[in-house]
Design a protein around this motif. Structure first.
Motif, PDB file in Angstrom:
ATOM      1  N   ARG A  60       0.819  -1.223   0.000  1.00  0.00           N
ATOM      2  CA  ARG A  60       0.000   0.000   0.000  1.00  0.00           C
ATOM      3  C   ARG A  60       0.851   1.270   0.000  1.00  0.00           C
ATOM      4  O   ARG A  60       0.311   2.375  -0.015  1.00  0.00           O
ATOM      5  CB  ARG A  60      -0.913   0.013   1.229  1.00  0.00           C
ATOM      6  CG  ARG A  60      -1.875  -1.161   1.248  1.00  0.00           C
ATOM      7  CD  ARG A  60      -2.771  -1.099   2.452  1.00  0.00           C
ATOM      8  NE  ARG A  60      -2.846  -2.403   3.100  1.00  0.00           N
ATOM      9  CZ  ARG A  60      -3.504  -2.650   4.213  1.00  0.00           C
ATOM     10  NH1 ARG A  60      -4.149  -1.667   4.815  1.00  0.00           N
ATOM     11  NH2 ARG A  60      -3.523  -3.847   4.737  1.00  0.00           N
ATOM     12  N   LEU A  61       2.155   1.115   0.050  1.00  0.00           N
ATOM     13  CA  LEU A  61       3.026   2.288   0.124  1.00  0.00           C
ATOM     14  C   LEU A  61       3.294   2.854  -1.261  1.00  0.00           C
ATOM     15  O   LEU A  61       3.329   2.111  -2.245  1.00  0.00           O
ATOM     16  CB  LEU A  61       4.362   1.902   0.761  1.00  0.00           C
ATOM     17  CG  LEU A  61       4.293   1.382   2.199  1.00  0.00           C
ATOM     18  CD1 LEU A  61       5.687   0.977   2.656  1.00  0.00           C
ATOM     19  CD2 LEU A  61       3.704   2.440   3.120  1.00  0.00           C
ATOM     20  N   PRO A  62       3.519   4.175  -1.350  1.00  0.00           N
ATOM     21  CA  PRO A  62       3.932   4.744  -2.634  1.00  0.00           C
ATOM     22  C   PRO A  62       5.328   4.242  -3.002  1.00  0.00           C
ATOM     23  O   PRO A  62       6.090   3.817  -2.132  1.00  0.00           O
ATOM     24  CB  PRO A  62       3.930   6.253  -2.365  1.00  0.00           C
ATOM     25  CG  PRO A  62       4.119   6.371  -0.882  1.00  0.00           C
ATOM     26  CD  PRO A  62       3.461   5.163  -0.278  1.00  0.00           C
ATOM     27  N   ALA A  63       5.637   4.294  -4.297  1.00  0.00           N
ATOM     28  CA  ALA A  63       6.952   3.851  -4.762  1.00  0.00           C
ATOM     29  C   ALA A  63       8.051   4.728  -4.162  1.00  0.00           C
ATOM     30  O   ALA A  63       7.825   5.893  -3.817  1.00  0.00           O
ATOM     31  CB  ALA A  63       6.998   3.914  -6.277  1.00  0.00           C
ATOM     32  N   ILE A  64       9.235   4.150  -4.045  1.00  0.00           N
ATOM     33  CA  ILE A  64      10.396   4.894  -3.541  1.00  0.00           C
ATOM     34  C   ILE A  64      10.960   5.744  -4.671  1.00  0.00           C
ATOM     35  O   ILE A  64      11.224   5.239  -5.763  1.00  0.00           O
ATOM     36  CB  ILE A  64      11.476   3.923  -3.020  1.00  0.00           C
ATOM     37  CG1 ILE A  64      10.922   3.092  -1.863  1.00  0.00           C
ATOM     38  CG2 ILE A  64      12.721   4.687  -2.591  1.00  0.00           C
ATOM     39  CD1 ILE A  64      11.915   2.102  -1.286  1.00  0.00           C
ATOM     40  N   SER A  65      11.150   7.027  -4.403  1.00  0.00           N
ATOM     41  CA  SER A  65      11.743   7.913  -5.412  1.00  0.00           C
ATOM     42  C   SER A  65      13.246   7.654  -5.490  1.00  0.00           C
ATOM     43  O   SER A  65      13.834   7.034  -4.591  1.00  0.00           O
ATOM     44  CB  SER A  65      11.500   9.384  -5.034  1.00  0.00           C
ATOM     45  OG  SER A  65      12.251   9.706  -3.866  1.00  0.00           O
TER      46      SER A  65
END
Ligand code: FES
Length: 106
Positions: A60-65
């Motif tokens: 559920r986490l956003p992608a790592i930049s």
């Protein structure tokens, strides 16, 4: 209100109300969680907000930049679950998220 639980390296839990859209780093600092420092104020340039996200929330986490990934390369004990808490904003999908705090960040 959504809830986040930070767990100190010694196992002490901190269960905290977490306003939507506020970063997990800011929520920790606002509530005196000592395992999150947030020295750069959330600009992804200090890595003193490092936490290990419980695997149940990983999908559920956003992608790592690219910037976050670069900063995570410099933390003392990176793991697959490592994230910078300033880069994660509370949302209804993250209600109940659990973040384990590294021992060196106190
Ligand atoms: S607060 Fe500095 S990188 Fe997150």
């Amino acid at each position: 209100m959504p809830i986040v639980t930070f767990i100190d390296h010694d196992g002490t839990p901190h269960r905290i109300d977490a306003p939507n859209k506020r970063s997990l780093m800011q929520i920790a600092v606002d509530n005196g969680v000592t395992g999150i420092l947030g020295d750069c104020g959330g600009s992804c340039s200090c890595a003193t907000c490092h936490g290990y996200i419980d695997t149940a929330w990983a999908p559920r986490l956003p992608a790592i930049s690219e910037t976050e990934a670069f900063m995570l390369e410099g933390v003392p004990e990176p793991r697959d679950t490592s994230r910078l808490c300033c880069q994660l904003r509370m949302s209804p999908e993250l209600d109940g998220i659990v973040v384990h705090l590294p021992a060196e960040q106190v």
